[in-house]
Design a protein around this motif. Structure first.
Motif, PDB file in Angstrom:
ATOM      1  N   HIS A  40     -14.566   6.997   7.596  1.00 35.72           N
ATOM      2  CA  HIS A  40     -13.607   5.953   7.970  1.00 35.72           C
ATOM      3  C   HIS A  40     -12.167   6.464   7.960  1.00 35.72           C
ATOM      4  CE1 HIS A  40     -16.707   2.941   8.011  1.00 35.72           C
ATOM      5  NE2 HIS A  40     -16.967   3.067   6.718  1.00 35.72           N
ATOM      6  N   LEU A  41     -11.918   7.557   7.280  1.00 37.63           N
ATOM      7  CA  LEU A  41     -10.547   8.044   7.150  1.00 37.63           C
ATOM      8  C   LEU A  41      -9.961   8.433   8.503  1.00 37.63           C
ATOM      9  CD1 LEU A  41     -10.905  10.280   3.953  1.00 37.63           C
ATOM     10  CD2 LEU A  41      -9.887   7.994   4.100  1.00 37.63           C
ATOM     11  N   LYS A  42      -8.686   8.089   8.687  1.00 39.43           N
ATOM     12  CA  LYS A  42      -7.965   8.415   9.909  1.00 39.43           C
ATOM     13  C   LYS A  42      -6.861   9.419   9.578  1.00 39.43           C
ATOM     14  CE  LYS A  42      -6.841   4.095  10.632  1.00 39.43           C
ATOM     15  NZ  LYS A  42      -7.576   3.370   9.575  1.00 39.43           N
ATOM     16  N   LYS A  43      -6.240   9.925  10.618  1.00 44.29           N
ATOM     17  CA  LYS A  43      -5.196  10.932  10.410  1.00 44.29           C
ATOM     18  C   LYS A  43      -4.072  10.406   9.534  1.00 44.29           C
ATOM     19  CE  LYS A  43      -2.495  14.431  12.848  1.00 44.29           C
ATOM     20  NZ  LYS A  43      -2.173  15.031  14.172  1.00 44.29           N
ATOM     21  N   THR A  44      -3.758   9.123   9.655  1.00 43.07           N
ATOM     22  CA  THR A  44      -2.696   8.543   8.834  1.00 43.07           C
ATOM     23  C   THR A  44      -3.090   8.459   7.359  1.00 43.07           C
ATOM     24  OG1 THR A  44      -3.518   6.342   9.453  1.00 43.07           O
ATOM     25  CG2 THR A  44      -1.643   7.222  10.702  1.00 43.07           C
ATOM     26  N   ASP A  45      -4.373   8.598   7.072  1.00 39.42           N
ATOM     27  CA  ASP A  45      -4.849   8.568   5.687  1.00 39.42           C
ATOM     28  C   ASP A  45      -4.782   9.931   5.006  1.00 39.42           C
ATOM     29  OD1 ASP A  45      -5.672   5.820   5.696  1.00 39.42           O
ATOM     30  OD2 ASP A  45      -7.494   6.391   6.779  1.00 39.42           O
ATOM     31  N   VAL A  46      -4.484  10.981   5.762  1.00 48.31           N
ATOM     32  CA  VAL A  46      -4.590  12.344   5.228  1.00 48.31           C
ATOM     33  C   VAL A  46      -3.733  12.577   3.986  1.00 48.31           C
ATOM     34  CG1 VAL A  46      -4.056  14.773   5.723  1.00 48.31           C
ATOM     35  CG2 VAL A  46      -5.430  13.435   7.330  1.00 48.31           C
ATOM     36  N   PRO A  47      -2.445  12.218   3.973  1.00 48.45           N
ATOM     37  CA  PRO A  47      -1.665  12.472   2.752  1.00 48.45           C
ATOM     38  C   PRO A  47      -2.267  11.798   1.524  1.00 48.45           C
ATOM     39  CG  PRO A  47      -0.210  11.975   4.591  1.00 48.45           C
ATOM     40  CD  PRO A  47      -1.598  11.667   5.063  1.00 48.45           C
ATOM     41  N   GLN A  70       0.808  -1.210   0.000  1.00 39.92           N
ATOM     42  CA  GLN A  70       0.000   0.000   0.000  1.00 39.92           C
ATOM     43  C   GLN A  70       0.846   1.269   0.000  1.00 39.92           C
ATOM     44  OE1 GLN A  70      -3.173   0.006   2.889  1.00 39.92           O
ATOM     45  NE2 GLN A  70      -3.646  -2.164   2.540  1.00 39.92           N
ATOM     46  N   GLY A  71       1.942   1.257   0.738  1.00 42.86           N
ATOM     47  CA  GLY A  71       2.791   2.437   0.782  1.00 42.86           C
ATOM     48  C   GLY A  71       3.339   2.786  -0.588  1.00 42.86           C
ATOM     49  N   LEU A  72       3.773   1.783  -1.337  1.00 39.02           N
ATOM     50  CA  LEU A  72       4.327   2.006  -2.661  1.00 39.02           C
ATOM     51  C   LEU A  72       3.238   2.451  -3.641  1.00 39.02           C
ATOM     52  CD1 LEU A  72       7.044   1.882  -4.101  1.00 39.02           C
ATOM     53  CD2 LEU A  72       6.552  -0.494  -4.693  1.00 39.02           C
ATOM     54  N   SER A  73       2.046   1.888  -3.512  1.00 40.87           N
ATOM     55  CA  SER A  73       0.939   2.268  -4.395  1.00 40.87           C
ATOM     56  C   SER A  73       0.528   3.718  -4.167  1.00 40.87           C
ATOM     57  CB  SER A  73      -0.260   1.340  -4.161  1.00 40.87           C
ATOM     58  OG  SER A  73       0.039   0.017  -4.562  1.00 40.87           O
ATOM     59  N   VAL A  74       0.474   4.120  -2.906  1.00 39.31           N
ATOM     60  CA  VAL A  74       0.142   5.513  -2.608  1.00 39.31           C
ATOM     61  C   VAL A  74       1.207   6.447  -3.177  1.00 39.31           C
ATOM     62  CG1 VAL A  74      -0.074   7.226  -0.760  1.00 39.31           C
ATOM     63  CG2 VAL A  74      -1.281   5.036  -0.590  1.00 39.31           C
ATOM     64  N   MET A  75       2.475   6.059  -3.043  1.00 37.71           N
ATOM     65  CA  MET A  75       3.545   6.891  -3.569  1.00 37.71           C
ATOM     66  C   MET A  75       3.438   7.041  -5.084  1.00 37.71           C
ATOM     67  SD  MET A  75       6.095   8.753  -2.721  1.00 37.71           S
ATOM     68  CE  MET A  75       6.554   8.209  -1.075  1.00 37.71           C
ATOM     69  N   CYS A  76       3.104   5.960  -5.776  1.00 37.33           N
ATOM     70  CA  CYS A  76       2.919   6.042  -7.226  1.00 37.33           C
ATOM     71  C   CYS A  76       1.774   6.992  -7.563  1.00 37.33           C
ATOM     72  CB  CYS A  76       2.635   4.656  -7.804  1.00 37.33           C
ATOM     73  SG  CYS A  76       4.081   3.576  -7.899  1.00 37.33           S
ATOM     74  N   SER A 103     -16.287   2.982  -4.971  1.00 36.66           N
ATOM     75  CA  SER A 103     -17.579   3.245  -5.611  1.00 36.66           C
ATOM     76  C   SER A 103     -18.236   4.485  -5.037  1.00 36.66           C
ATOM     77  CB  SER A 103     -18.501   2.031  -5.468  1.00 36.66           C
ATOM     78  OG  SER A 103     -18.778   1.759  -4.106  1.00 36.66           O
ATOM     79  N   ALA A 104     -18.046   4.724  -3.741  1.00 34.77           N
ATOM     80  CA  ALA A 104     -18.615   5.925  -3.123  1.00 34.77           C
ATOM     81  C   ALA A 104     -17.957   7.178  -3.688  1.00 34.77           C
ATOM     82  CB  ALA A 104     -18.450   5.879  -1.606  1.00 34.77           C
ATOM     83  N   MET A 105     -16.633   7.154  -3.834  1.00 36.43           N
ATOM     84  CA  MET A 105     -15.914   8.323  -4.325  1.00 36.43           C
ATOM     85  C   MET A 105     -16.165   8.587  -5.806  1.00 36.43           C
ATOM     86  SD  MET A 105     -14.413   9.783  -1.832  1.00 36.43           S
ATOM     87  CE  MET A 105     -15.813   9.248  -0.839  1.00 36.43           C
ATOM     88  N   LEU A 106     -16.527   7.568  -6.544  1.00 31.37           N
ATOM     89  CA  LEU A 106     -16.796   7.735  -7.970  1.00 31.37           C
ATOM     90  C   LEU A 106     -18.280   7.925  -8.251  1.00 31.37           C
ATOM     91  CD1 LEU A 106     -14.339   5.125  -9.557  1.00 31.37           C
ATOM     92  CD2 LEU A 106     -14.000   7.568  -9.171  1.00 31.37           C
ATOM     93  N   VAL A 160      -5.933   1.532  -2.980  1.00 39.71           N
ATOM     94  CA  VAL A 160      -5.464   1.328  -1.607  1.00 39.71           C
ATOM     95  C   VAL A 160      -6.599   1.554  -0.616  1.00 39.71           C
ATOM     96  CG1 VAL A 160      -3.953   2.242   0.202  1.00 39.71           C
ATOM     97  CG2 VAL A 160      -3.060   1.887  -2.114  1.00 39.71           C
ATOM     98  N   PHE A 161      -7.347   2.634  -0.793  1.00 35.66           N
ATOM     99  CA  PHE A 161      -8.462   2.902   0.104  1.00 35.66           C
ATOM    100  C   PHE A 161      -9.527   1.809   0.017  1.00 35.66           C
ATOM    101  CE2 PHE A 161      -7.495   7.682   0.250  1.00 35.66           C
ATOM    102  CZ  PHE A 161      -6.969   7.575   1.535  1.00 35.66           C
ATOM    103  N   GLU A 162      -9.702   1.241  -1.158  1.00 32.61           N
ATOM    104  CA  GLU A 162     -10.685   0.167  -1.309  1.00 32.61           C
ATOM    105  C   GLU A 162     -10.286  -1.052  -0.476  1.00 32.61           C
ATOM    106  OE1 GLU A 162     -14.121  -1.746  -2.500  1.00 32.61           O
ATOM    107  OE2 GLU A 162     -13.558   0.364  -2.712  1.00 32.61           O
ATOM    108  N   LYS A 163      -8.976  -1.328  -0.404  1.00 34.67           N
ATOM    109  CA  LYS A 163      -8.509  -2.437   0.433  1.00 34.67           C
ATOM    110  C   LYS A 163      -8.741  -2.152   1.914  1.00 34.67           C
ATOM    111  CE  LYS A 163      -4.853  -3.890  -2.780  1.00 34.67           C
ATOM    112  NZ  LYS A 163      -3.376  -3.987  -2.997  1.00 34.67           N
ATOM    113  N   ARG A 164      -8.546  -0.896   2.300  1.00 37.36           N
ATOM    114  CA  ARG A 164      -8.715  -0.528   3.706  1.00 37.36           C
ATOM    115  C   ARG A 164     -10.184  -0.436   4.093  1.00 37.36           C
ATOM    116  NH1 ARG A 164      -4.273   4.479   4.027  1.00 37.36           N
ATOM    117  NH2 ARG A 164      -2.476   3.264   3.314  1.00 37.36           N
ATOM    118  N   TYR A 165     -10.977   0.132   3.187  1.00 40.20           N
ATOM    119  CA  TYR A 165     -12.375   0.408   3.493  1.00 40.20           C
ATOM    120  C   TYR A 165     -13.232  -0.033   2.306  1.00 40.20           C
ATOM    121  CZ  TYR A 165      -9.596   3.636   6.326  1.00 40.20           C
ATOM    122  OH  TYR A 165      -8.640   4.187   7.150  1.00 40.20           O
ATOM    123  N   PRO A 166     -13.644  -1.315   2.269  1.00 38.69           N
ATOM    124  CA  PRO A 166     -14.424  -1.821   1.134  1.00 38.69           C
ATOM    125  C   PRO A 166     -15.630  -0.922   0.822  1.00 38.69           C
ATOM    126  CG  PRO A 166     -13.768  -3.622   2.560  1.00 38.69           C
ATOM    127  CD  PRO A 166     -13.363  -2.359   3.271  1.00 38.69           C
ATOM    128  N   GLY A 167     -15.797  -0.627  -0.446  1.00 38.13           N
ATOM    129  CA  GLY A 167     -16.876   0.234  -0.885  1.00 38.13           C
ATOM    130  C   GLY A 167     -16.461   1.673  -1.065  1.00 38.13           C
TER     131      GLY A 167
END
Length: 347
Positions: A191-198, A111-117, A175-178, A165-172
Motif C-alpha cells: 500500500h505504501l506510495k512514494k510520498t510514504d517513503v520518508p 499526520q505531518g506533525l506525528s511523522v516529524m515527532c 499489526s502487520a509490521m509488529l 500514522v500508517f495505521e490511519k492511512r492503511y488499517p491493519g
C-alpha cells in the motif's frame, strides 16, 4: 551492527543517523519551531495546536502531504545545516524535540506533525544517545547500559508515532509490521506510495535501531521482517532517496543479520554498491557502514582504514548545506580509527 549482544559494532545498522535527510527534512523546520516557542506563551502554544501552525512546524499538512516551497525562497536553515559546532546542536535538539511533542499532543490527528515527532525521536536516539554511548569504555559499563536503554526507548517511541500514522492511512498496517506473517507484511507494504517513503524509512530505522541494542528482546525479534520489507519497498519507490540512506541501512542489516532473521550477505553487498552509486561517494555514511559491518567481520584491517580515511577525505565545506552531517559522521570515523586495534586480530 553485529546481531548479538556485543557493543562495538552496535550502531552499524543505524549509519543513517546524520545525513542529508537530517539536514533537509527536520532541521528545515527548527527555526520555525523555536520562533513559535519564543513568541507565544504556553497558553498560546496550546492554542496554536491548529492545523495551520502544525503545517508550518511539520512542513506537511494534516494528511502528511509535503508543503511545497518556492525554490527562490531563502533557506534560513543554513544556520543549522551548515553548523560546524556539533555540541551546540546536541544541546539544542532535546528542547526542539519536546516542543514538537507538545504541539503533537495538542493536535494528535495531524499526520505531518506525528511523522516529524517520529523522525526526531529516532534521530535523537541515534545521534545524541547511542553514538556517544558507543564510545564509553567498559569502565563505564553501567552508564553505557543506561544510555542504550534510553536510546531504545526513543527508537521505539519514534517508530510508534509513525506506525500510528500508517495505521490511519492503511488499517491493519501496525499489526502487520509488529507481526511475523509474511503474507500480511507483503500486503501492508504494497500500500505504501512514494510520498510514504520518508516515514517508512524512519519507522524501519526505529525498529532496527532498537533491535541492534537489544537483539534478545523477544518482542523485537518477532517483528524484524516488517521493517526490512518497508525498506525494500521504499527503495523500490524512491531508490535515490536522501543520498542513498535506504540502501545504506539495508546494507548494515543484510550483512550482519543471521540468515534465520533475514540476513543475506550478497544482498547486503549489492545494497552497499547502490548506496555508493547514489551518494556518488560524497557522503561519509556508506564508508563507515562498509568499515564496521563488512571489514570488521572479515578481519579486513586495510579495507577498514581505507574506507574510514575516504570518509575523512570528504571536505565538509564542499557541500555547506550538509556540513553538520558530514562533521558528525567524520567524528565517528575518527573514533573508529583510533580504536582500530580493538577490532582486529593480528597474527
Amino acid at each position: 551492527m553485529q546481531i548479538n549482544v556485543s557493543c562495538h559494532n552496535i550502531d552499524g545498522v543505524m549509519a543513517f543517523s546524520y545525513n542529508y535527510i537530517m539536514c533537509k527534512k527536520i532541521l528545515t523546520n527548527i527555526f520555525v519551531c523555536v520562533s513559535v516557542f519564543l513568541l507565544f506563551s504556553c497558553a498560546s502554544i496550546r492554542k496554536a495546536g491548529s492545523n495551520a501552525a502544525s503545517d508550518l512546524l511539520a512542513g506537511a499538512d494534516k494528511n502528511g502531504n509535503p508543503i511545497k516551497k518556492s525554490s527562490s525562497q531563502p533557506d534560513p536553515m543554513f544556520a543549522i545545516t551548515g553548523e560546524s559546532d556539533t555540541i551546540l546542536m546536541e544541546d539544542f535538539f532535546p528542547t526542539t524535540l519536546k516542543l514538537y511533542e507538545i504541539m503533537q499532543a495538542g493536535n494528535p490527528d495531524h499526520q505531518g506533525l506525528s511523522v516529524m515527532c517520529g523522525e526526531m525521536n529516532v534521530m535523537y536516539a541515534n545521534a545524541f544517545i547511542q553514538i556517544e554511548a558507543d564510545t564509553l569504555t567498559d569502565a563505564h559499563f553501567d552508564k553505557k547500559k543506561s544510555e542504550y536503554k534510553r536510546a531504545k526507548l526513543h527508537y521505539l517511541r519514534g517508530r510508534d508515532y509513525i506506525l500510528a500514522v500508517f495505521e490511519k492511512r492503511y488499517p491493519g498496517f501496525r499489526s502487520a509490521m509488529l507481526g511475523s506473517d509474511d503474507a500480511a507484511i507483503k500486503l501492508a507494504v504494497s500500500h505504501l506510495k512514494k510520498t510514504d517513503v520518508p516515514a517508512a524509512y524512519w519507522c524501519a530505522a526505529g525498529t532496527l535501531g532498537a533491535f541492534s541494542l537489544d537483539p534478545l528482546d523477544p518482542e523485537l525479534l518477532g517483528c524484524i521482517r516488517g521493517p526490512v520489507a518497508m525498506l525494500e519497498r521504499a527503495a523500490e519507490l524512491a531508490p535515490d532517496y536522501s543520498s542513498g540512506v535506504i540502501w545504506d541501512l539495508m546494507t548494515a542489516f543484510y550483512v550482519s543479520a543471521p540468515s534465520d532473521f533475514g540476513g543475506n550477505y550478497e544482498r547486503g553487498l549489492y545494497c552497499h554498491e547502490q548506496a555508493m552509486k547514489v551518494s556518488e561517494g560524497l557522503t561519509p555514511g556508506p564508508y563507515i557502514t562498509y568499515a564496521q559491518d563488512i571489514c570488521i567481520p572479515k578481519n579486513d584491517e586495510k579495507g577498514f582504514s581505507d574506507a574510514l580515511n575516504a570518509a575523512l577525505a570528504i571536505d565538509p565545506d564542499a557541500q555547506p548545506s550538509t556540513r553538520l552531517s558530514t562533521i558528525i559522521f567524520q567524528n565517528k570515523a575518527r573514533y573508529l580509527l583510533a580504536s582500530e586495534d580493538d577490532y582486529f586480530v593480528h597474527w
